[in-house]
Design a protein around this motif. Structure first.
Motif, PDB file in Angstrom:
ATOM      1  N   VAL A 145      -0.289  29.437   3.781  1.00  0.00           N
ATOM      2  CA  VAL A 145      -1.250  30.299   3.104  1.00  0.00           C
ATOM      3  C   VAL A 145      -1.582  29.629   1.775  1.00  0.00           C
ATOM      4  O   VAL A 145      -0.684  29.284   1.012  1.00  0.00           O
ATOM      5  CB  VAL A 145      -0.684  31.715   2.850  1.00  0.00           C
ATOM      6  CG1 VAL A 145      -1.678  32.571   2.102  1.00  0.00           C
ATOM      7  CG2 VAL A 145      -0.302  32.378   4.157  1.00  0.00           C
ATOM      8  N   ILE A 167      -5.637  31.367   5.383  1.00  0.00           N
ATOM      9  CA  ILE A 167      -4.458  31.474   6.236  1.00  0.00           C
ATOM     10  C   ILE A 167      -4.627  30.532   7.427  1.00  0.00           C
ATOM     11  O   ILE A 167      -5.562  30.671   8.203  1.00  0.00           O
ATOM     12  CB  ILE A 167      -4.269  32.915   6.732  1.00  0.00           C
ATOM     13  CG1 ILE A 167      -4.187  33.874   5.550  1.00  0.00           C
ATOM     14  CG2 ILE A 167      -3.036  33.022   7.607  1.00  0.00           C
ATOM     15  CD1 ILE A 167      -4.209  35.325   5.948  1.00  0.00           C
ATOM     16  N   LEU A 172       3.486  35.310   5.578  1.00  0.00           N
ATOM     17  CA  LEU A 172       3.065  34.510   6.728  1.00  0.00           C
ATOM     18  C   LEU A 172       3.900  34.824   7.972  1.00  0.00           C
ATOM     19  O   LEU A 172       3.353  34.922   9.069  1.00  0.00           O
ATOM     20  CB  LEU A 172       3.129  33.021   6.404  1.00  0.00           C
ATOM     21  CG  LEU A 172       2.531  32.082   7.442  1.00  0.00           C
ATOM     22  CD1 LEU A 172       1.044  32.364   7.630  1.00  0.00           C
ATOM     23  CD2 LEU A 172       2.728  30.637   7.042  1.00  0.00           C
TER      24      LEU A 172
END
Length: 148
Positions: free
Chosen positions: A62, A57, A88
């Motif tokens: 991601v 991340i 996200l």
């Protein structure tokens, strides 16, 4: 033949610059004009105590680092789209909101502590004690304190 030798030497010089830059970074561990550092987190997900998937991340993306046998079905475009949109946005929002709120709370507490150290009493008006507009006084005694 001459052109081939020049081509091979120029190819080596291109990579020599990268090696030197990376070597300098390994020594200094500081960003420079050629290298920038970004913070990232690795999220490891387990399904029934078995490793399932590892995610990287960053600020804006991601990525799937590794998918284990128990979760091979998750390595598809739909799951990746979910990670980069829905997951996200939720992940980043919670982190930023909480950090901002804790910082505001810390600043308000520091303001009130400084006011008390300077005056040895609390004020009936919160604007005198802190710049934070979200604070209100519920009940306060000028010497004992109270509830904000």
């Amino acid at each position: 033949m001459k052109h081939l030798i020049i081509l091979i030497l120029s190819y080596n010089f291109i990579f020599a610059n990268i090696y030197e830059t990376l070597n300098d970074f390994a020594y200094d561990k500081k960003p420079n004009k050629n290298i920038s550092i970004k913070k990232a987190e690795i999220l490891s997900f387990y399904d029934n105590k078995n490793p399932c998937i590892q995610l990287l991340i960053t600020d804006n993306e991601v990525s799937i680092l590794k998918t284990f046998d128990s979760c091979k079905k998750l390595n598809n475009a739909t799951f990746l789209e979910f990670l980069n949109k829905d997951f996200l946005s939720l992940y980043q929002d919670k982190q930023l909101t909480l950090k901002k709120e804790f910082k505001n709370l810390k600043n308000a507490m520091q303001d009130i502590m400084i006011y008390y150290k300077l005056h040895y009493s609390f004020s009936k008006d919160i604007k005198d004690m802190s710049k934070n507009q979200n604070l209100t006084i519920l009940n306060i005694d000028e010497k004992e304190g109270g509830v904000l």
